[in-house]
Enzyme design. Sequence first.
Site, PDB file in Angstrom:
ATOM      1  N   HIS A   1       0.809  -1.217   0.000  1.00 19.00           N
ATOM      2  CA  HIS A   1       0.000   0.000   0.000  1.00 19.00           C
ATOM      3  C   HIS A   1       0.845   1.270   0.000  1.00 19.00           C
ATOM      4  O   HIS A   1       0.299   2.368  -0.089  1.00 19.00           O
ATOM      5  CB  HIS A   1      -1.035   0.004   1.141  1.00 19.00           C
ATOM      6  CG  HIS A   1      -0.475   0.032   2.527  1.00 19.00           C
ATOM      7  ND1 HIS A   1      -0.420  -1.081   3.324  1.00 19.00           N
ATOM      8  CD2 HIS A   1      -0.008   1.046   3.279  1.00 19.00           C
ATOM      9  CE1 HIS A   1       0.072  -0.758   4.510  1.00 19.00           C
ATOM     10  NE2 HIS A   1       0.324   0.541   4.500  1.00 19.00           N
TER      11      HIS A   1
ATOM     12  N   SER B   1       4.399   1.709   8.160  1.00 20.75           N
ATOM     13  CA  SER B   1       4.063   0.732   7.123  1.00 20.75           C
ATOM     14  C   SER B   1       5.240   0.577   6.175  1.00 20.75           C
ATOM     15  O   SER B   1       5.799   1.564   5.684  1.00 20.75           O
ATOM     16  CB  SER B   1       2.853   1.195   6.310  1.00 20.75           C
ATOM     17  OG  SER B   1       1.665   0.984   7.002  1.00 20.75           O
TER      18      SER B   1
END
Length: 315
Positions: free
Chosen positions: A144, A271
């Site tokens: 992502h 992330s």
Amino acid sequence: MNDQTRTTVDGLSDPHGPVSNEADNVGEQLEKDVLSNAPATGEGGEVIEPSGGVEAVGAVAAAALDLGEVVPDLTGLRPIGEASYGPMAGPELVIGQDNRVQITNTADYPWRVHASLLITARDGSRWIGTGWFVGRHTLATAGHCVYIKNSGIAARDGWVQSIQVMPGRNAATLPYGSVTSSNLRTVNAWANDGNHEYDYGAIILSTDLGAQTGWFGIGAYTDATLNGSTVNISGYPGDKPGGTQWYHSDAVSSVGPRKVFYVVDSAGGQSGSAVYRVDNGARYGVAVHAYGGSTSNSGTRITQEVFNNLVAWSA
């Protein structure tokens, strides 16, 4: 790491095969030793040896290089996970008390392997994330971070425009400068389906900056090896001052076929961080950090399939 620690999964057939935002998809596979951690080259200080699988922290910051580069201001920028999952998603969490420690000697190995990412989406919006070197010109990160899913905004859904990679960033200091790339990789199961078990990708640089920073190896370990083992995460969270690196280490709580769960503290912006363990003095990524929960955080497990893709992307 010996071959007995590796696990075998399905091969690279669709829909789990690799995809690229460029015409040439995947290069030749490299020799296995390319993915062991590199010698501690570059301008940083000495290699810091881990103890009991946990990194030593609190060393004096190494002198920064004067590269004459403007350091981007990350103030007010949101974690890239929110672009796919919404502003309240917060895909990574602090579990109970926040035990993260700030790293200030980011020009030293292993901290310089971790990079602060400034991500520009297709609609021009900017976001933050983390990546880590797996080779001279390749960083692993979350899927992502390179391909936004489920945002509901057409201009934002899909490959991001570009990613500015800043290895070993320490607030307003870029000890190794930065490189901006639009050469990105992920797999079909993430790009087409948004399947969180395949949420990983790569950033390909036009330079061999990783030869200066060094990199981590990667390992597809068995369940028995991973369960209860100590793992480390260091990255660039959005709940701390912009561009600062934060570290925590704790145990793997459980493993699934394609996920690793652990009680390591993190926050949005981390992330794409390496979830790594120390094996015979060398550092090996075992997962790509991507998600959180009330009792554990989790990352996309480096299975043999993921291992093969990362090797190919590093060619």
